[in-house]
Scaffold this motif. Structure first.
Motif, PDB file in Angstrom:
ATOM      1  N   UNK A 129       0.835  -1.203   0.000  1.00 47.29           N
ATOM      2  CA  UNK A 129       0.000   0.000   0.000  1.00 47.29           C
ATOM      3  C   UNK A 129       0.873   1.258   0.000  1.00 47.29           C
ATOM      4  N   UNK A 130       1.886   1.251   0.864  1.00 51.50           N
ATOM      5  CA  UNK A 130       2.752   2.425   0.954  1.00 51.50           C
ATOM      6  C   UNK A 130       3.566   2.592  -0.336  1.00 51.50           C
ATOM      7  N   UNK A 131       4.049   1.469  -0.850  1.00 49.64           N
ATOM      8  CA  UNK A 131       4.891   1.542  -2.058  1.00 49.64           C
ATOM      9  C   UNK A 131       4.086   2.099  -3.235  1.00 49.64           C
ATOM     10  N   UNK A 132       2.826   1.683  -3.325  1.00 51.95           N
ATOM     11  CA  UNK A 132       2.032   2.117  -4.484  1.00 51.95           C
ATOM     12  C   UNK A 132       1.257   3.406  -4.190  1.00 51.95           C
ATOM     13  N   UNK A 133       0.649   3.471  -3.017  1.00 53.32           N
ATOM     14  CA  UNK A 133      -0.264   4.605  -2.780  1.00 53.32           C
ATOM     15  C   UNK A 133       0.264   5.649  -1.802  1.00 53.32           C
ATOM     16  N   UNK A 134       1.451   5.431  -1.269  1.00 51.94           N
ATOM     17  CA  UNK A 134       1.991   6.360  -0.274  1.00 51.94           C
ATOM     18  C   UNK A 134       2.226   7.753  -0.850  1.00 51.94           C
ATOM     19  N   UNK A 135       2.701   8.614   0.037  1.00 53.72           N
ATOM     20  CA  UNK A 135       2.903  10.017  -0.367  1.00 53.72           C
ATOM     21  C   UNK A 135       3.771  10.123  -1.618  1.00 53.72           C
ATOM     22  N   UNK A 136       4.829   9.286  -1.636  1.00 52.61           N
ATOM     23  CA  UNK A 136       5.679   9.258  -2.835  1.00 52.61           C
ATOM     24  C   UNK A 136       5.507   7.951  -3.577  1.00 52.61           C
ATOM     25  N   UNK A 137       4.286   7.440  -3.543  1.00 52.32           N
ATOM     26  CA  UNK A 137       4.041   6.121  -4.111  1.00 52.32           C
ATOM     27  C   UNK A 137       4.046   6.139  -5.638  1.00 52.32           C
ATOM     28  N   UNK A 138       4.132   4.944  -6.215  1.00 54.37           N
ATOM     29  CA  UNK A 138       4.271   4.834  -7.672  1.00 54.37           C
ATOM     30  C   UNK A 138       3.074   5.424  -8.411  1.00 54.37           C
ATOM     31  N   UNK A 139       1.883   5.297  -7.812  1.00 52.16           N
ATOM     32  CA  UNK A 139       0.689   5.823  -8.481  1.00 52.16           C
ATOM     33  C   UNK A 139       0.773   7.350  -8.627  1.00 52.16           C
ATOM     34  N   UNK A 140       1.333   8.011  -7.605  1.00 48.36           N
ATOM     35  CA  UNK A 140       1.452   9.481  -7.701  1.00 48.36           C
ATOM     36  C   UNK A 140       2.310   9.855  -8.912  1.00 48.36           C
ATOM     37  N   UNK A 141       3.381   9.090  -9.086  1.00 45.55           N
ATOM     38  CA  UNK A 141       4.256   9.397 -10.222  1.00 45.55           C
ATOM     39  C   UNK A 141       3.528   9.166 -11.546  1.00 45.55           C
ATOM     40  N   UNK A 142       2.700   8.135 -11.583  1.00 48.12           N
ATOM     41  CA  UNK A 142       1.984   7.862 -12.844  1.00 48.12           C
ATOM     42  C   UNK A 142       1.052   9.035 -13.167  1.00 48.12           C
ATOM     43  N   UNK A 143       0.314   9.495 -12.180  1.00 47.63           N
ATOM     44  CA  UNK A 143      -0.603  10.622 -12.443  1.00 47.63           C
ATOM     45  C   UNK A 143       0.168  11.886 -12.829  1.00 47.63           C
ATOM     46  N   UNK A 144       1.300  12.079 -12.149  1.00 44.59           N
ATOM     47  CA  UNK A 144       2.119  13.258 -12.465  1.00 44.59           C
ATOM     48  C   UNK A 144       2.603  13.166 -13.917  1.00 44.59           C
ATOM     49  N   UNK A 145       2.999  11.987 -14.297  1.00 44.64           N
ATOM     50  CA  UNK A 145       3.473  11.749 -15.667  1.00 44.64           C
ATOM     51  C   UNK A 145       2.362  12.062 -16.671  1.00 44.64           C
ATOM     52  N   UNK A 146       1.161  11.562 -16.387  1.00 44.83           N
ATOM     53  CA  UNK A 146       0.055  11.773 -17.330  1.00 44.83           C
ATOM     54  C   UNK A 146      -0.238  13.270 -17.470  1.00 44.83           C
ATOM     55  N   UNK A 147      -0.133  13.977 -16.347  1.00 53.37           N
ATOM     56  CA  UNK A 147      -0.389  15.420 -16.419  1.00 53.37           C
ATOM     57  C   UNK A 147       0.734  16.149 -17.142  1.00 53.37           C
ATOM     58  N   UNK A 148       1.957  15.861 -16.761  1.00 53.14           N
ATOM     59  CA  UNK A 148       3.086  16.570 -17.372  1.00 53.14           C
ATOM     60  C   UNK A 148       3.193  16.311 -18.861  1.00 53.14           C
ATOM     61  N   UNK A 149       2.808  15.115 -19.272  1.00 56.75           N
ATOM     62  CA  UNK A 149       2.873  14.816 -20.703  1.00 56.75           C
ATOM     63  C   UNK A 149       1.608  15.258 -21.423  1.00 56.75           C
ATOM     64  N   UNK A 150       0.773  15.980 -20.730  1.00 58.54           N
ATOM     65  CA  UNK A 150      -0.493  16.486 -21.293  1.00 58.54           C
ATOM     66  C   UNK A 150      -1.372  15.344 -21.810  1.00 58.54           C
ATOM     67  N   UNK A 151      -1.454  14.343 -20.986  1.00 53.45           N
ATOM     68  CA  UNK A 151      -2.256  13.184 -21.389  1.00 53.45           C
ATOM     69  C   UNK A 151      -3.522  13.077 -20.544  1.00 53.45           C
ATOM     70  N   UNK A 152      -3.914  14.203 -19.936  1.00 53.97           N
ATOM     71  CA  UNK A 152      -5.053  14.157 -18.999  1.00 53.97           C
ATOM     72  C   UNK A 152      -6.320  13.616 -19.645  1.00 53.97           C
ATOM     73  N   UNK A 153      -6.453  13.840 -20.943  1.00 55.75           N
ATOM     74  CA  UNK A 153      -7.704  13.401 -21.585  1.00 55.75           C
ATOM     75  C   UNK A 153      -7.944  11.892 -21.413  1.00 55.75           C
ATOM     76  N   UNK A 154      -6.835  11.154 -21.184  1.00 57.75           N
ATOM     77  CA  UNK A 154      -6.998   9.704 -21.032  1.00 57.75           C
ATOM     78  C   UNK A 154      -7.336   9.294 -19.596  1.00 57.75           C
ATOM     79  N   UNK A 155      -7.125  10.250 -18.679  1.00 60.17           N
ATOM     80  CA  UNK A 155      -7.232   9.861 -17.265  1.00 60.17           C
ATOM     81  C   UNK A 155      -8.592   9.243 -16.923  1.00 60.17           C
ATOM     82  N   UNK A 156      -9.718   9.839 -17.350  1.00 65.46           N
ATOM     83  CA  UNK A 156     -10.993   9.226 -16.954  1.00 65.46           C
ATOM     84  C   UNK A 156     -11.087   7.755 -17.343  1.00 65.46           C
TER      85      UNK A 156
END
Ligand code: GLU
Ligand code: MG
Length: 548
Positions: free
Chosen positions: A467-494
Motif C-alpha cells: 500500500x505504501x509503495x504504491x499509494x503512499x505520499x511518494x508512491x508509484x501511483x502518484x508518479x503515474x498521475x504526475x506523468x500523465x499530467x506533465x505529458x499532457x495526457x489528462x484526456x486519457x485519465x478518466x
C-alpha cells in the motif's frame, strides 16, 4: 515458452558430446550480435503481451475437466497469433501487431482479449470453454480429469505417477524438454510446497508433493514485453523491474490450490521453479533455471549486487576480451552455466558452417533461463533491446489482466520519464521475492527504497507495505498521475482511472487478490470440511463462476 522448430531432436545422452561446442558458439553469437546491434535505437516505444489460456470441458455429469486439444485448435484456426504451450490444454496468444506509445492502445486491450476469446470459442463445441486460470486445482488428483481421457497412458518422458505424458503438447520440443530435464537432473523432478493447515487437516502429510513438469509448466501466466529506445534504457528498466517484480507478483497471486489442496502459496512461482529444476545433485548452483535473477545489469548498480552470481569464468573472460561491459558479460556467462536442454540434429551442422545472422544457440539458452525478467537483444537492424516481465499469474477476468497491463506499461513510461532509481540490495529483493510468492503476499512488508528520486540519498531502504509503495505520499501511483499530467495526457485519465483505481484498491486491501477470493470461496463452500481439501463439487462451482 521459447523457440519451436521442426527437426530431429536429441535426447540428453545424445547431446552430451556437443554441449561445450554449442555453448561456446552461443557465446560467440552473443558477442557478434552485441557489436552489430549495441547501438540500435528505436524511438518508438513498442510493447506486447503474452496470454496463456486454459481449455476446459464440462462432461455429461457436469464435471469440469481439462480439455486436451490445443494442438487441433491451433491447426484449425488460420491465425498466426496462437502458439502451443507446454500442456495441450494451453493456448498462448500474442497480438499480431505490437502496441505503441499511444495511450489509446491501453484502452484497446480489453477489446483484443475479447476478440481472442471469441476466436477460440468459434473452434469449440458444446460444453467446451476457454478460461483464464493460472492452475487447474485438481490437476494430478485423478487421470479422469482430462478430456478426452487418454486411452493408452504413457509416462516415459516424465516418469510421473500422477499425470500421464499424453497431456503434453505433441510438439516434440515439449516432451523432450521433460525428458531431458529429468535425465540431466538424474531423477524425476520433485516439487513440494506446504499445505495451508485448517482445523481438520491431517498434519501427517503437511506438504503437497508433485512429481512432474506439468504441475509447473501447465500453469498459465501473463507476460509483457516492452521494446525500449536502446541498450542503456533496456538495462536500466530491467534493473527497476527486478525490484518491482515481487510487488507485481503479489498483486497477481491467483493460484492457491495444487493437487486438490489449499497451499500456503498464492502464486504459481515456486511450483514452476521446482518443476523444471534440472540441476544435478553435485552441481553447485544456487537457483533453478526458473528463478529470480541474480544480478542487476547497469554498470553503476554494482554496490547493490550483493548475492552469489555463479558464472562460467572462461565465458566471462571471452566476453570481456571481446568488449562486452563487465556486468553484462557476467550476466551472459551466468546464463551459460545452464546447458541447452533442447538441441536439434541440424544444430550440429551449424558448428562448421558460417551462417550469417544466426543467433539460435544464444536465443535457445536465453529463452530457457526462465527468470522474473529477461533481457532480449535485437536480432536484426530494425529491432531494439527488449525487456520481458514474466511474473504475473494470469487473472481470471479480462478486466484484471488488463489492469495489470495498464499499470505496468504506465510504470515503464513513468519510471523512464523521471529516471526513478529503485535500486535496493539484491539480497533484500530476493527476500521480497520469496515473500511475494506466499499466502497473503499482498499483505506483507517489503524492503523498498525510501527515496526513489535521489540516487545519492544515504537513507537507502526500509520495510514498507505494498500500500505504501504504491499509494503512499511518494508512491508509484502518484508518479503515474504526475506523468500523465506533465505529458499532457489528462484526456486519457478518466478512462485509465478504472484500471488504476482497481490497482489502488487491490494494493490498499480494499479489493482482494484472486488467490484470496478463491480461498474464501472454498472456505465458505458447503462441501468444504475444513480439511484443506477441494473436491470436484467445489471445483465445478469455482470454474462455473469464471467461465466467460
Ligand atoms: N507458463 C509459464 C508460466 O506460467 C511460462 C512459459 C513461458 O515462458 O511462456 O510462467
Ligand atoms: Mg508462454
Amino acid at each position: 515458452m521459447g523457440f519451436l522448430k521442426e527437426d530431429k531432436i536429441f535426447t540428453w545422452s545424445e547431446m552430451g558430446q556437443y554441449l561445450s561446442s554449442y555453448k561456446r558458439l552461443g557465446i560467440h553469437q552473443f558477442i557478434e550480435l552485441y557489436h552489430k546491434y549495441k547501438s540500435n535505437t528505436n524511438n518508438a516505444f513498442v510493447w506486447g503481451y503474452e496470454m496463456e489460456y486454459t481449455l476446459i470441458k464440462k462432461d455429461d455429469k457436469n464435471n469440469f475437466k481439462l480439455l486436451v486439444k490445443a494442438d487441433q485448435i491451433i491447426k484449425q484456426s488460420n491465425n498466426d497469433f496462437w502458439k502451443p504451450e507446454y500442456a495441450n490444454w494451453m493456448l498462448e496468444s500474442t497480438p499480431s501487431v505490437p502496441f505503441n506509445n499511444d495511450l489509446l492502445h491501453l484502452l484497446l486491450i480489453e477489446k483484443y482479449l475479447i476478440n481472442e476469446i471469441n476466436l477460440i470459442k468459434k473452434q469449440l463445441t458444446d460444453n467446451e470453454y476457454v478460461v483464464m486460470l493460472s492452475h487447474f486445482p485438481l490437476l494430478g488428483c485423478k487421470v479422469n480429469h482430462f478430456s478426452p481421457q487418454p486411452i493408452k497412458l504413457y509416462n516415459n518422458y516424465s516418469l510421473s505417477n500422477t499425470i500421464p505424458d499424453n497431456i503434453i503438447n505433441p510438439h516434440i520440443r515439449f516432451r523432450t524438454l521433460t525428458q531431458n530435464i529429468r535425465e540431466r537432473r538424474g531423477e524425476k523432478v520433485k516439487i513440494e510446497i506446504p499445505i495451508d493447515i485448517d482445523k481438520n487437516t491431517s498434519i501427517i502429510n503437511d506438504t503437497i508433493k508433485m512429481d512432474c513438469m506439468a504441475y509447473g509448466m501447465g500453469s498459465c501466466c501473463l507476460q509483457l514485453t516492452v521494446q525500449l529506445s536502446g541498450l542503456p534504457d533496456a538495462l536500466y528498466l530491467y534493473d527497476q523491474f527486478v525490484v518491482l517484480s515481487p510487488i507485481l507478483m503479489a498483486l497477481s497471486g491467483s493460484s492457491p490450490i495444487y493437487q486438490g489442496a489449499l497451499s500456503s502459496h498464492d502464486t504459481r512461482w515456486s511450483v514452476i521453479e521446482q518443476s523444471v529444476d534440472d540441476r544435478k545433485k553435485n552441481e553447485n548452483i544456487s537457483k533453478s533455471r526458473y528463478s529470480s535473477v541474480s544480478t542487476y545489469l547497469c554498470e553503476d548498480s554494482k554496490k547493490y549486487n550483493d548475492i552469489v552470481l555463479e558464472y562460467n569464468k572462461e565465458d566471462y573472460l571471452l566476453l570481456k576480451q571481446n568488449g562486452i561491459p563487465m556486468i553484462l558479460a557476467k550476466h551472459i556467462a551466468h546464463l551459460f552455466i545452464r546447458d541447452p536442454i533442447i538441441m536439434y540434429q541440424n544444430d550440429v551442422d551449424k558448428f562448421t558452417q558460417q551462417l550469417p545472422d544466426n543467433y539460435d544457440f544464444f536465443v535457445n539458452i536465453n529463452s530457457s533461463n526462465w527468470n522474473n525478467v529477461r533481457l532480449k537483444p535485437p536480432l536484426s537492424k530494425e529491432d531494439s533491446w527488449k525487456l520481458e516481465i514474466r511474473v504475473f499469474d494470469i487473472q481470471q477476468s479480462i478486466f484484471r489482466n488488463t489492469a495489470l497491463m495498464v499499470f505496468t506499461i504506465l510504470l515503464v513510461r513513468t519510471i523512464s520519464f523521471y529516471n526513478l532509481y529503485l535500486y535496493t540490495p539484491l539480497s533484500k529483493v530476493d527476500d521480497n521475492f520469496q515473500k511475494s510468492i506466499e499466502k497473503e503476499g499482498i499483505d506483507k512488508y517489503y524492503y523498498f527504497r525510501t527515496n526513489i528520486e535521489d540516487k545519492n540519498s544515504m537513507d537507502i531502504y526500509r520495510k514498507m507495505t505494498i500500500n505504501e509503495i504504491i499509494n503512499g505520499e511518494n508512491g508509484l501511483i502518484q508518479y503515474i498521475y504526475k506523468y500523465l499530467q506533465e505529458r499532457k495526457l489528462e484526456e486519457y485519465i478518466p478512462e485509465i482511472n478504472k484500471y488504476l483505481h482497481y490497482i489502488i484498491e487491490l494494493s490498499s486491501g480494499l479489493k482482494n487478490t484472486e488467490a484470496k477470493n478463491v480461498r474464501d470461496f472454498v472456505k465458505h463452500h458447503p462441501d468444504y470440511y475444513q480439511d484443506s481439501k477441494i473436491n470436484q463439487v467445489i471445483l465445478n462451482d469455482l470454474i462455473q463462476q469464471i467461465i466467460q
